[in-house]
Design a protein around this motif. Structure first.
Motif, short mmCIF file in Angstrom:
data_model
loop_
_atom_site.label_atom_id
_atom_site.label_comp_id
_atom_site.label_asym_id
_atom_site.label_seq_id
_atom_site.Cartn_x
_atom_site.Cartn_y
_atom_site.Cartn_z
N UNK A 164 2.56 2.77 11.75
CA UNK A 164 3.53 1.72 12.08
C UNK A 164 4.33 1.29 10.86
N UNK A 165 3.58 1.04 9.76
CA UNK A 165 4.24 0.52 8.56
C UNK A 165 4.25 1.61 7.49
N UNK A 166 5.46 2.02 7.13
CA UNK A 166 5.58 3.13 6.19
C UNK A 166 5.37 2.68 4.75
N UNK A 167 5.95 1.50 4.43
CA UNK A 167 5.86 1.03 3.04
C UNK A 167 6.03 -0.48 2.98
N UNK A 168 5.35 -1.10 2.04
CA UNK A 168 5.59 -2.51 1.71
C UNK A 168 6.09 -2.52 0.26
N UNK A 169 7.21 -3.20 0.02
CA UNK A 169 7.77 -3.14 -1.35
C UNK A 169 8.51 -4.44 -1.66
N UNK A 170 8.89 -4.57 -2.91
CA UNK A 170 9.66 -5.75 -3.31
C UNK A 170 9.15 -6.29 -4.63
N UNK A 171 9.73 -7.43 -5.00
CA UNK A 171 9.31 -8.12 -6.21
C UNK A 171 9.29 -9.61 -5.93
N UNK A 172 8.33 -10.32 -6.52
CA UNK A 172 8.23 -11.75 -6.28
C UNK A 172 8.08 -12.01 -4.79
N UNK A 173 8.87 -12.97 -4.29
CA UNK A 173 8.81 -13.27 -2.86
C UNK A 173 10.03 -12.71 -2.14
N UNK A 174 10.45 -11.53 -2.57
CA UNK A 174 11.48 -10.76 -1.87
C UNK A 174 10.79 -9.48 -1.41
#
Ligand SMILES: Cc1ncc(COP(=O)(O)O)c(C=O)c1O
Length: 460
Positions: free
Chosen positions: A375-385
């Motif tokens: 279902x979920x391919x990737x979780x990414x970002x920095x801080x609360x973005x």
């Protein structure tokens, strides 16, 4: 506005009927005015019908289809309350606007104080809050950014930047990235990077080129002596929370210097602590010639946008101080509000909080991702973005509806409907981080089960 991908109606119906998760105690529990009778239904029906008949019928249908059928009546911090007293955790936050949270008491007090004293400006005498805010921005932005022009939105800030770039370089060409988002006015749209939103309004500004994001070779090909400005988001927001390599913005800086083009960092979404540093361009340590601001600068209260620039870029007003202006831009109410929001960000150490809470939330979301890789391919970002890329855009549609069932508000990235994002207030509590992560896990689990049943094709 956010795009909501269609999902099969039966699947949404299933979600609506599913048992909503019990909600942890929130600061507004029991203390929010709301209608607790059939009046709430009548109120919802009237507002939704008025919206449908007089604002945006297609949007009204889409929101109802997603299961949103009540009106918001109050908010504080990360919590939004609807007409029935139901409390939602706001993980969208006005598309990354609510960095200090909804109705922060210090920001509200500063606005009230200014409102009581002087709500607007003569536009002839000097405007003190505007001058103070411009000075403050010069102090806290990187490098030698010195001057500010104030507008009422991010798109208007982008418009001003395009004119400043043309005037100070004597050139007209503009380079920006595929997937980028700089706003929907005609100039801002011309440099934005998704044809779906541009083609219906062609012809747009000539001389605009979109290049692949995070691709230094593409920048080398596109930036030359004809280019007035290169516009880049330090992290693409609407493009799907795309974090480039640190070398990317550094290479952009070198190329702009080599060819005499301005580097414009659009910090409308990344700015003011959202990414865990004060500015997105602080990650690679790059100093732009122009910086665009809006969203969080409003303190979640009074709309404001700004373009901040170096002395070298600030030639546009040399011969005519009114060659670019805005009646409401820089009004004292918005500037007093922004000054208070900046104080809150500094004094409550929200940049650090963004980094700390962002790491916690990311770790929890990644646990869910590893359980449901289909279902979920990737979780990414920095801080609360933070963004989560689903394996199929319809899965995202289902997950948003399921999250709402668990009292969490979220939305898509406009230019990348496979990616949903969490951009909650930077002062989100530990309990709320758990609430968001728990709801995400349940929503993905529900969605995974539904996807199994309805056999959405995995287009990854
Ligand atoms: C990076 C960026 N630039 C510009 C804008 C446009 O801002 P506004 O919606 O205030 O016009 C947005 C809005 O999402 C944005 O994310």
């Amino acid at each position: 506005m956010t795009q909501v991908a269609p999902a099969p109606p039966e699947a949404l119906e299933d979600l609506k009927n599913s048992e909503a998760a019990s909600m942890p105690h929130s600061p507004l529990n029991g203390s929010t005015p709301h209608d607790n009778s059939g009046d709430a239904d009548a109120r919802d029906a009237a507002a939704i019908s008025d919206f449908e008949n007089h604002v945006n019928p297609t949007m009204a249908r889409l929101l109802k289809f997603m299961g949103f059928d009540s009106v918001e009546v109050a908010a504080r911090g990360a919590i939004v309350v609807d007409s029935h007293g139901r409390e939602f955790l706001d993980c969208l936050g006005g598309y990354g606007t609510m960095s200090v949270g909804h109705s922060h008491p210090r920001v509200v007090a500063a606005v009230k104080e200014q409102l009581d004293r002087m709500a607007f400006s003569s536009r002839v005498l000097f405007n003190e809050p505007q001058a103070r805010l411009a000075k403050k921005l010069a102090e806290i932005t990187p490098g030698d950014l010195q001057f500010a022009f104030f507008s009422n939105s991010g798109a208007e800030a982008a418009e001003a930047a395009l004119k400043i770039a043309r005037m100070s370089t004597g050139r007209t060409n503009l380079v920006s990235a595929i997937g980028s988002y700089h706003g929907k006015t005609l100039g801002a749209l011309s440099v934005s990077g998704r044809d779906k939103y541009k083609t219906p309004f062609a012809p747009l500004l000539p001389g605009c080129v979109n290049v692949p994001y995070n691709d230094i070779a593409a920048l080398e090909d596109a930036v030359d002596e004809s280019v007035a400005a290169l516009l880049l988001e330090p992290i693409q927001g609407e493009g799907g929370i795309i974090v480039p390599d640190d070398d990317y913005l550094r290479a952009a800086r070198v190329l702009c210097d080599r060819h005499g083009a301005l580097l414009v960092c659009d910090e409308v979404q990344t700015g003011l602590g959202r990414t865990g540093k004060m500015w997105g361009c602080d990650w690679p340590g790059v100093r732009p010639d122009l910086m665009l601001l809006a969203k969080a600068l409003s303190g979640g209260c009074i709309p404001i946008g700004a373009v901040v620039g170096t002395a070298r870029t600030w030639t546009i007003w040399d011969d005519n101080p009114l060659i670019h202006s805005s009646t409401f831009g820089g009004n004292p109410l918005a500037c007093a509000c922004a000054l208070a929001a900046l104080e809150v960000i500094e004094e409550e150490k929200l940049v650090e909080s963004s980094q700390r809470q962002g790491e916690k939330l990311m770790a929890r979301l990644r646990q869910t991702q590893s359980k449901y890789p289909g279902c979920v391919k990737e979780v990414r970002g920095r801080g609360l973005m933070l963004g989560f890329e689903f394996t199929h855009e319809d899965i995202g549609g289902l997950a948003i509806a399921a999250l709402a069932q668990h009292n969490v508000l979220a939305a898509y990235s406009l230019n990348n409907p496979r990616v949903m994002r969490f951009e909650p207030p930077l002062n989100i509590t530990d309990e709320q981080v758990e609430w968001a992560a728990g709801a995400f896990e349940k929503a993905v689990a529900q969605t995974a089960e539904l996807v199994g049943e309805i056999d959405i094709e995995d287009a990854s």
